[in-house]
Design a protein around this motif. Structure first.
Motif, PDB file in Angstrom:
ATOM      1  N   GLY A 103      43.310  41.456  38.642  1.00  7.24           N
ATOM      2  CA  GLY A 103      42.585  40.249  38.279  1.00  7.24           C
ATOM      3  C   GLY A 103      41.141  40.291  38.742  1.00  7.24           C
ATOM      4  O   GLY A 103      40.786  40.993  39.694  1.00  7.24           O
ATOM      5  N   ARG A 104      40.329  39.515  38.061  1.00  6.06           N
ATOM      6  CA  ARG A 104      38.890  39.530  38.323  1.00  6.06           C
ATOM      7  C   ARG A 104      38.539  39.030  39.732  1.00  6.06           C
ATOM      8  O   ARG A 104      37.682  39.585  40.402  1.00  6.06           O
ATOM      9  N   GLY A 105      39.193  37.969  40.174  1.00  7.65           N
ATOM     10  CA  GLY A 105      38.903  37.421  41.502  1.00  7.65           C
ATOM     11  C   GLY A 105      39.188  38.409  42.610  1.00  7.65           C
ATOM     12  O   GLY A 105      38.384  38.580  43.537  1.00  7.65           O
ATOM     13  N   GLU A 106      40.331  39.052  42.525  1.00  7.79           N
ATOM     14  CA  GLU A 106      40.701  40.058  43.535  1.00  7.79           C
ATOM     15  C   GLU A 106      39.744  41.250  43.478  1.00  7.79           C
ATOM     16  O   GLU A 106      39.364  41.801  44.519  1.00  7.79           O
ATOM     17  N   ALA A 107      39.346  41.640  42.270  1.00 10.35           N
ATOM     18  CA  ALA A 107      38.407  42.757  42.112  1.00 10.35           C
ATOM     19  C   ALA A 107      37.052  42.410  42.715  1.00 10.35           C
ATOM     20  O   ALA A 107      36.435  43.250  43.371  1.00 10.35           O
ATOM     21  N   GLN A 108      36.605  41.170  42.529  1.00 10.93           N
ATOM     22  CA  GLN A 108      35.325  40.767  43.102  1.00 10.93           C
ATOM     23  C   GLN A 108      35.374  40.772  44.639  1.00 10.93           C
ATOM     24  O   GLN A 108      34.439  41.219  45.294  1.00 10.93           O
ATOM     25  N   TYR A 109      36.465  40.271  45.192  1.00 10.15           N
ATOM     26  CA  TYR A 109      36.631  40.284  46.645  1.00 10.15           C
ATOM     27  C   TYR A 109      36.642  41.720  47.163  1.00 10.15           C
ATOM     28  O   TYR A 109      35.973  42.063  48.146  1.00 10.15           O
ATOM     29  N   TRP A 110      37.409  42.582  46.485  1.00 13.18           N
ATOM     30  CA  TRP A 110      37.488  43.995  46.867  1.00 13.18           C
ATOM     31  C   TRP A 110      36.106  44.636  46.825  1.00 13.18           C
ATOM     32  O   TRP A 110      35.716  45.366  47.742  1.00 13.18           O
ATOM     33  N   TRP A 111      35.345  44.345  45.767  1.00 11.99           N
ATOM     34  CA  TRP A 111      34.027  44.955  45.630  1.00 11.99           C
ATOM     35  C   TRP A 111      33.082  44.474  46.733  1.00 11.99           C
ATOM     36  O   TRP A 111      32.327  45.266  47.290  1.00 11.99           O
ATOM     37  N   GLN A 112      33.118  43.187  47.063  1.00 13.25           N
ATOM     38  CA  GLN A 112      32.254  42.677  48.126  1.00 13.25           C
ATOM     39  C   GLN A 112      32.575  43.362  49.456  1.00 13.25           C
ATOM     40  O   GLN A 112      31.665  43.731  50.210  1.00 13.25           O
ATOM     41  N   LYS A 155      39.057  48.982  36.651  1.00  9.64           N
ATOM     42  CA  LYS A 155      40.481  49.262  36.816  1.00  9.64           C
ATOM     43  C   LYS A 155      41.121  48.227  37.731  1.00  9.64           C
ATOM     44  O   LYS A 155      42.201  47.706  37.444  1.00  9.64           O
ATOM     45  N   LYS A 156      40.451  47.907  38.834  1.00 11.44           N
ATOM     46  CA  LYS A 156      40.957  46.910  39.778  1.00 11.44           C
ATOM     47  C   LYS A 156      41.063  45.542  39.097  1.00 11.44           C
ATOM     48  O   LYS A 156      42.044  44.826  39.291  1.00 11.44           O
ATOM     49  N   ALA A 157      40.078  45.191  38.283  1.00  9.80           N
ATOM     50  CA  ALA A 157      40.090  43.903  37.583  1.00  9.80           C
ATOM     51  C   ALA A 157      41.254  43.828  36.593  1.00  9.80           C
ATOM     52  O   ALA A 157      41.891  42.777  36.459  1.00  9.80           O
ATOM     53  N   LEU A 158      41.541  44.925  35.923  1.00 11.31           N
ATOM     54  CA  LEU A 158      42.666  44.946  34.987  1.00 11.31           C
ATOM     55  C   LEU A 158      44.009  44.858  35.707  1.00 11.31           C
ATOM     56  O   LEU A 158      44.927  44.183  35.252  1.00 11.31           O
ATOM     57  N   GLU A 159      44.113  45.543  36.826  1.00  5.67           N
ATOM     58  CA  GLU A 159      45.382  45.601  37.537  1.00  5.67           C
ATOM     59  C   GLU A 159      45.662  44.359  38.379  1.00  5.67           C
ATOM     60  O   GLU A 159      46.802  43.914  38.460  1.00  5.67           O
TER      61      GLU A 159
END
Length: 89
Positions: free
Chosen positions: A51-60, A45-49
């Motif tokens: 972007g993938r880069g922001e989602a990866q940072y958030w996940w880390q 959901k985060k990646a869709l909303e």
């Protein structure tokens, strides 16, 4: 298992202390796998909303927070379960 089926008998559901060791282990395993699936959904959901880069940072950052709260072993276990669940689909 059907969505309406109970994981444990109804008379035991009110008190987890009455579960046998094996029942507790089984329930814990189900809960950990369910948590992994939920984190996958949040990440997608985060990646869709955003972007993938922001989602990866958030996940880390989230994984670091989980490691600080529960320990590195728990964070590694969650990551491993997420990868296993992701590969199933």
């Amino acid at each position: 298992m059907k969505p309406t089926e109970s994981l444990i008998e109804s008379e035991k559901a009110n008190n987890l202390a009455t579960l046998s060791s094996q029942e507790r282990l089984n329930l814990q395993e189900i809960m950990r796998n369910t948590e992994a699936v939920e984190w996958i959904k949040r990440y997608r959901k985060k990646a869709l909303e955003e972007g993938r880069g922001e989602a990866q940072y958030w996940w880390q950052q989230t994984l670091i927070h989980i490691a600080n709260k529960r320990g590195q072993k728990a964070a590694d276990d969650l990551r491993q379960r997420m990868n296993a669940q992701k590969d199933k689909k």
